[in-house]
Design a protein around this motif. Sequence first.
Motif, short mmCIF file in Angstrom:
data_model
loop_
_atom_site.label_atom_id
_atom_site.label_comp_id
_atom_site.label_asym_id
_atom_site.label_seq_id
_atom_site.Cartn_x
_atom_site.Cartn_y
_atom_site.Cartn_z
N ALA A 1 19.12 66.98 101.28
CA ALA A 1 18.41 67.38 102.20
C ALA A 1 18.92 68.58 103.20
O ALA A 1 18.20 69.11 104.01
N CYS A 2 20.21 68.60 102.93
CA CYS A 2 20.79 69.73 103.91
C CYS A 2 21.25 71.08 103.04
O CYS A 2 21.68 72.11 103.66
N VAL A 3 21.15 71.02 101.81
CA VAL A 3 21.61 72.30 100.98
C VAL A 3 20.28 73.02 100.45
O VAL A 3 19.48 72.64 100.28
N LYS A 4 20.60 74.19 100.96
CA LYS A 4 19.46 75.30 100.95
C LYS A 4 19.09 75.40 99.57
O LYS A 4 20.11 75.68 98.46
N GLY A 5 18.03 75.29 99.08
CA GLY A 5 17.59 75.73 97.60
C GLY A 5 17.62 74.44 96.75
O GLY A 5 16.94 74.41 95.48
N LYS A 6 18.10 73.26 97.47
CA LYS A 6 18.09 71.99 96.70
C LYS A 6 17.60 70.89 97.51
O LYS A 6 17.82 69.92 97.39
N ASN A 7 16.65 71.23 98.58
CA ASN A 7 16.47 70.41 99.70
C ASN A 7 15.24 69.75 99.34
O ASN A 7 14.00 69.95 99.96
N VAL A 8 15.07 68.86 98.41
CA VAL A 8 13.89 68.23 97.94
C VAL A 8 13.56 67.25 98.93
O VAL A 8 12.45 66.59 98.91
N LEU A 9 14.29 66.86 100.08
CA LEU A 9 14.04 65.80 101.08
C LEU A 9 14.17 66.82 102.31
O LEU A 9 14.55 67.76 102.47
N LYS A 10 13.30 66.22 103.43
CA LYS A 10 13.25 66.68 104.65
C LYS A 10 13.82 65.76 105.44
O LYS A 10 13.60 64.46 105.31
N LYS A 11 14.44 66.24 106.70
CA LYS A 11 15.28 65.27 107.53
C LYS A 11 14.79 65.40 108.70
O LYS A 11 14.57 66.60 109.31
N GLU A 12 14.64 64.69 109.52
CA GLU A 12 14.39 64.66 110.97
C GLU A 12 15.31 63.98 111.99
O GLU A 12 15.51 62.67 111.56
N PRO A 13 16.18 64.57 112.86
CA PRO A 13 16.14 65.96 113.14
C PRO A 13 16.78 66.63 112.08
O PRO A 13 17.62 66.18 111.29
N MET A 14 16.49 68.09 112.08
CA MET A 14 17.34 68.98 111.12
C MET A 14 18.59 69.01 111.69
O MET A 14 18.84 69.66 112.70
#
Lengths: 735, 227
Positions: free
Chosen positions: A604-617
């Motif tokens: 969720a937190c690695v750019k380019g590999k963020n297949v998940l979304k997280k709230e809050p960012m």
Amino acid sequence: MNCSNQKKRSFNIEAFKHKVVVDPNYADKTWRLLEHAIDEIYNKNASGLSFEELYRNAYNMVLHKYGEKLYTGLVSTMTSHLVTMSRCIENAHGEMFLEELNSKWADHNKALQMIRDILMYMDRSYVHGSQKTPVHELGLNLWRDNVIYVTGIQSRLQNIVLQLIHKERTGQIINQGLMRNIIKMLSDLGPSVYQVNFERPFLEASGDFYSIESREFIECCDCGDYLQKAERRLNEEIDRVSHYLDAKSEVKITNVVEKEMIANHMTRLVHMEDSGLVNMIIDDKYEDLKRFYNLFHRVPNGLSTIREVMMSYSRETGMQLVTDPEKLKDPVEFVQCLLNKKDKYDKIITLAFNNDKSFQNALNSSFEFFINRNPRSPEFISLFVDDKLRKGLKGVGEDDVEVVLDKVMMMFRFLHEKDVFEKYYKQHLAKRLLSGKDVSDDAERSLILKLKTECGYQFTSKLEGMFTDMKTSQDTNDGFYLKHGADLGDGPSLVVQVLTTGSWPTQPSATCNLPAELTSLCDKFRSYYLGTHSGRRLSWQTNMGTADIKANFGTGQKHELTVSTYQMCVLMLFNNAERLTYKELEQATEIPSLDLKRCLQSMACVKGKNVLKKEPMSKDIGEDDVFSVNDKFSSKFFKVRIGTVVAQKETEPEKHETRQRVEEDRKPQIEAAIVRIMKARRVLDHNNVITEVIKQLQPRFLANPSEIKKRIESLIERDFLERDGSDRKLYQYLA
Amino acid sequence: MDIFQIYGRYCEVTSETLDYGGDGYRPVSESKKAALCRDALSHLLQLVESRLDKRVPILEDVPMLMSRLDLMVRYDRLRVADSFEFSRFYNFVFFICRENGQRSIKLLEPYKHTYLFFNCSLAVSRAIMAWKLVLSGRFRLLNQWCSFVEKNQRHNISEDTWRQVLAFSRCVHENLEGYDPEGAWPVLVDEFVEHMYRVNGSEDARNFCCSCSDSEIQAIDESLPGL
């Protein structure tokens, strides 16, 4: 009988009755003849003389017991000639002096030769019988006493010779042939003449000369230049000896140069600012270093001085390297720096220091010193190997691989805690093997073979077991699909690696909940495996697996994701749910929270590999975060690798834990060593037990004396040992 | 069976082995003898356990035994000859105080043989109590020792440690002079010395001495009523 009696009477031998009349003036007359001949010889007028006649006369004189007259006559005649000669020489001015001396010496020698021939019989009988000095030697002695030792000549000769040598040292050309003759004359006159009249003052003058010169040089030259000059001077002196000095003088004069030019300035040279030994090492000045070595080789303590400096410098920089927090951030870089450093010094020792064993040993000991000053060295070296075997060796020739591995082995040899290395190596190897694909089998095996030759079978047996497991697992999987392949349909496929407990660095971890799609498959495999291997127990190590999953994103993008088993479990949950909170995820998967957080973070937190979304960012995973599939995910690659299990530097708590495991593993090893030693010795005192144990365990690790003590106490408590009744420092082995 | 009888029996059993313990190497037959002695002692212990229901009172009997054996420290005389007698008594204290002789089977890694042995050890609190009782006036650092052990030792005190403490008390002075770091002391003793070095500079050695003699008087006073 009668007959013979008669015969006997008829022979009567009568004595020879003629009286030999000796001319009373015979001796004088003959001597005058000979004296005249000697005079003629000295006057270079010998062509008219008859050798035969002179020889006969001399012979007769000796025969008629006039040997002494002949001998004393010779002495006085020769002396008077020499006195004349020496006066001539004395009168010669300036440069002519040596020339004159040389030519007169030649004359004398020639004359002496002839005289000796004439008086050969005297030499053989009279001189021998009355223990006088033989003619040739007599001639030399007289020359010495009447020419060389004459006050007007002795000091003058010495000064002129020394002046000429000085001239030559300052770059002027001198008549080397003349010098050679003169010096030869001195050494012909006997070693003492050579030493007193030439060698000793020569050495003194040289000492003064080089002492002054070296002081001048050292003020104005840098170290390299100075050494070059010293080397040149040394060679000059050696040449000088071969040109016109006695060969025995070579050692003496080189000693003078060595002492004045090198030994006296040793420390200053070595530590010369901006150009000393350390700077040469820094700048890899092989030529200068070679000169350094060769020159210092000649003086006492020279090499040890260089060695000390090299050792302390390499130690110091090594310590800087291993304690530099910047370097510690990247283990691969850290080890590469160590290797580069080793290469650098190796090259210096090979090229400049004559491959000197003592230098190699010094270098090794300083590497051993500082590498072990960083407790993480074993881990980092293993990580370096991991990095190289993973990617670095691709496209590199087989020989180069060997070179890299050999270097690694060299580092390994320096380690005190080889068991710690083994521990990490096992972990990293496990990750390499389990992550599959890009493992270079040959390189892996080659390194294990090296470890085996270095440390023995025990060290690597488990590592080899891991390879065997991999191979067997392959067969098992093939067998499983052969049998069940048909009725599995096109569901997920399973690749199981069956790891022997004990061989692998498995940690007892709770199995997470696998997705329903997989559980049945896993159960099938389990029953298949246990069907062929009865009596075994299988437990799933979900923390070590990987998975390839196909994912369709909202934008129509299709990707194949390579993830860990944990990540797969998380992602599969989103097949049936839009949004999931952290708590829900934790509940559904039962993944340990630390691991869950880690795997969510990488999705969720690695750019380019963020297949998940997280709230809050945010960067970190919180307990109350909510996750959903990132529909806007895009990547230019079809295959996306997320958080693959690359071996990484351990975190502090992990490190601590590994450390504790290592300590735990050491205990039985220490105890075994104590028991082995005590069993062999039956009775041994405390200090010897400690030293023996340390010695025995050296190849694996450095045992800590206080830990050994604890083990001894524990063994006493368990009745393996007991203290001696009268000497409490003595232990006895109890069978 | 009272404490005097137990002690008498203990002396009988141990004196046989102590006679042999003197000269370094022990032939096989003697190590068998040692095993016999251990058996005899364990037998004795079982006997003691069956006769006495509580263990605590036995520690209270110790001063009685001490006075009977004439082992109390007196100011007028410090006997050298009693060191052997006292050692035996000291070891005896461990013997009667030690934890219920649990048999435990443990596996020692290197040999994979099963060994049977007694878990001979003393709970820390009981050990401290016993030390205070028997070593008072004999160990100048007794108070420091006991408080150190109380704070830092979590495991039981082994027989070896117990015995070595007596040796330590005999050879070490109040300023820790006489302690040899290479001297094969138990780890607990090493740690104690380290702790003492850390806590006090060597200048404080004299203070130690004073406080020690105070504690001696105190300890003796306390034990008097028990006679």
